[in-house]
Scaffold this motif. Structure first.
Motif, PDB file in Angstrom:
ATOM      1  N   HIS A  18      -8.160  20.467   2.456  1.00 21.29           N
ATOM      2  CA  HIS A  18      -7.282  19.501   1.794  1.00 21.29           C
ATOM      3  C   HIS A  18      -7.740  19.241   0.354  1.00 21.29           C
ATOM      4  N   HIS A  19      -9.043  19.095   0.160  1.00 18.77           N
ATOM      5  CA  HIS A  19      -9.583  18.881  -1.185  1.00 18.77           C
ATOM      6  C   HIS A  19      -9.235  20.069  -2.086  1.00 18.77           C
ATOM      7  N   PHE A  20      -9.385  21.262  -1.555  1.00 13.48           N
ATOM      8  CA  PHE A  20      -9.045  22.481  -2.299  1.00 13.48           C
ATOM      9  C   PHE A  20      -7.558  22.523  -2.653  1.00 13.48           C
ATOM     10  N   THR A  21      -6.697  22.182  -1.694  1.00 13.48           N
ATOM     11  CA  THR A  21      -5.253  22.224  -1.932  1.00 13.48           C
ATOM     12  C   THR A  21      -4.850  21.219  -3.005  1.00 13.48           C
ATOM     13  N   LEU A  22      -5.443  20.032  -2.977  1.00 10.00           N
ATOM     14  CA  LEU A  22      -5.195  19.047  -4.033  1.00 10.00           C
ATOM     15  C   LEU A  22      -5.608  19.602  -5.395  1.00 10.00           C
ATOM     16  N   VAL A  35       1.940  26.261  -2.926  1.00  9.97           N
ATOM     17  CA  VAL A  35       1.110  25.054  -2.969  1.00  9.97           C
ATOM     18  C   VAL A  35       2.014  23.883  -2.612  1.00  9.97           C
ATOM     19  N   PRO A  36       1.668  23.120  -1.578  1.00  7.05           N
ATOM     20  CA  PRO A  36       2.538  22.019  -1.178  1.00  7.05           C
ATOM     21  C   PRO A  36       2.568  20.921  -2.235  1.00  7.05           C
ATOM     22  N   THR A  37       3.727  20.297  -2.370  1.00  7.88           N
ATOM     23  CA  THR A  37       3.849  19.189  -3.313  1.00  7.88           C
ATOM     24  C   THR A  37       3.721  17.854  -2.602  1.00  7.88           C
ATOM     25  N   ASP A  38       3.905  17.838  -1.284  1.00  3.57           N
ATOM     26  CA  ASP A  38       3.741  16.618  -0.502  1.00  3.57           C
ATOM     27  C   ASP A  38       2.589  16.843   0.467  1.00  3.57           C
TER      28      ASP A  38
END
Length: 201
Positions: A116-120, A169-172
């Motif tokens: 999650h940290h990486f995706t952010l 890459v998700p925006t939500d």
């Protein structure tokens, strides 16, 4: 009892621990890269590579670097670290090369925090897609997280059943665990998946 969990960027002092964790996870699969190759990937994009601390020391890591879509690092060679500081991404694709949590700490949600940290980070830096190579039959794990296989690509050098996958890459990103927090001590909960070496080395 609990241990404090913290996600941070890699420092020079972390490399012995990272190499040990990587070797433990991948030597048996013939996918261990060694210190020089691992460092070369982190040097390309230090802002997208992280260490997971649990309690007093590193318990996992994640390496990611910009890579053109449908291409991937060659495990048999190092990267050329010639990227100027803080560039606009030459590619809008960020390749998640490796994510590993120490075996004794798996099953506690630590890998999910790291992911999650990486995706952010990918979203904040303007990347549009994340790619990876699922190894050890971990493609079902990644499919459940929104990654889609590209059947026309056969990743050489990543072992049998390696699958190149990607997702937007998700925006939500929704409510997810904070990168810093606590995790209960005690035996880990077994998982029924091969840990991705993204290669999940």
């Amino acid at each position: 009892m609990t241990d404090v969990v913290h996600i941070r960027h890699i420092t020079e002092a972390d490399w012995d621990g990272i190499v040990a964790i990587e070797s433990s996870a991948y030597a048996g699969l013939g996918l261990s890269e060694g210190r020089v190759a691992l460092r070369s990937r982190a040097e390309i994009s230090p802002g997208t590579c992280f260490v997971l601390d649990v309690g007093s020391g590193p318990a996992g890591y994640l390496l990611a670097l910009p890579y053109p879509a449908l291409r991937y690092p060659d495990l048999a060679r190092t990267e050329e670290a010639v990227v100027p500081p803080q560039p606009a991404p030459a590619t809008r694709n960020l390749h998640l090369h490796d994510i590993v949590v120490e075996e004794g700490l798996r099953g506690r949600g630590l890998g999910q925090r790291l992911l999650h940290h990486f995706t952010l980070t990918a979203w904040a830096r303007g990347y549009e897609r994340i790619s990876l190579i699922a190894v050890g039959r971990s493609d079902t794990f990644w499919s459940a997280r929104g990654y889609t296989a590209h059947p026309g690509i056969s990743p050489g050098g990543y072992g049998a059943n390696a699958v190149y996958m990607s997702r937007a890459v998700p925006t939500d990103l929704g409510a997810q665990p904070e990168p810093t927090g606590v995790v209960p001590r005690g035996p880990s909960v077994p998982t029924k998946r091969a840990d991705p070496r993204v290669p999940c080395p």
